[in-house]
Enzyme design. Sequence first.
Site, mmCIF file in Angstrom:
data_model
loop_
_atom_site.group_PDB
_atom_site.id
_atom_site.type_symbol
_atom_site.label_atom_id
_atom_site.label_comp_id
_atom_site.label_asym_id
_atom_site.label_seq_id
_atom_site.Cartn_x
_atom_site.Cartn_y
_atom_site.Cartn_z
ATOM 1 N N GLN A 103 3.437 9.848 1.312
ATOM 2 C CA GLN A 103 4.635 9.236 1.506
ATOM 3 C C GLN A 103 5.642 9.768 0.340
ATOM 4 O O GLN A 103 6.834 9.379 0.309
ATOM 5 C CB GLN A 103 4.494 7.526 1.588
ATOM 6 N N CYS A 120 5.980 -0.173 7.656
ATOM 7 C CA CYS A 120 5.577 0.746 6.720
ATOM 8 C C CYS A 120 6.740 1.415 6.123
ATOM 9 O O CYS A 120 7.890 1.352 6.673
ATOM 10 C CB CYS A 120 5.235 2.088 7.844
ATOM 11 N N LEU A 121 6.500 1.592 4.940
ATOM 12 C CA LEU A 121 7.852 2.242 3.884
ATOM 13 C C LEU A 121 8.211 3.275 4.597
ATOM 14 O O LEU A 121 9.762 3.607 3.984
ATOM 15 C CB LEU A 121 7.296 2.333 2.438
ATOM 16 N N GLY A 173 0.807 -1.234 -0.033
ATOM 17 C CA GLY A 173 -0.057 0.018 -0.050
ATOM 18 C C GLY A 173 0.753 1.115 -0.029
ATOM 19 O O GLY A 173 2.096 1.297 0.308
#
Length: 171
Positions: free
Chosen positions: A51, A94-95, A46
């Site tokens: 981001q 989470c990236l 996702g």
Amino acid sequence: MALRSILVIPEKKLRLVSEPVAGIDASVRALVADMFETMYEAPGIGLAAIQVGEPRRVVTMDLARKDEPRQPQVFINPEITWSSETLNVHEEGCLSIPEYYEEVERPAEVKVRYLDLEGQPLEVHASGLLATCIQHEIDHLNGVLFIDHLSKLKRDRVVKKYSKVARRAAE
Ligand code: GNR
Ligand code: NI
């Protein structure tokens, strides 16, 4: 299409509340294309627009396993309209917080209203990984990170570690 760089904590932009998309125009379609390219390359399941530095309420997702065909999904202006009282614990990553994984408790099921890339209003009843992921992404649109659901001790430890990494990189 272009690969975008993914913002990492303690980047302040990650705390912005993203703006609703007013109309699905060429700029939104270009952003979505860039987000898919960036998400698949990372790789992640996702991605929220913030981001990649764009404070707009746009989410891309693909929950297909590696051995399955791609299942790209786009959620524009997603809103949770119902949450189950039953909670579920799922390990999240989470990236924007690379290589950190922790269990997070959230509603097991949610209903989400959103627009697709054609501007059609849709509603999905999400459970399992979709429920976890869509809540994680909607949090991003509100400037919330999954570490905000952890104890202050754990959160402070993670933020401190990444602040140290950022300071070293800036030297
Ligand atoms: O790639 C990702 N994996 C993931 C795993 C469990 C719960 C949420 C996620 S989302 C994450 C990509 C990301 O940072 N999206 O914002
Ligand atoms: Ni994330």
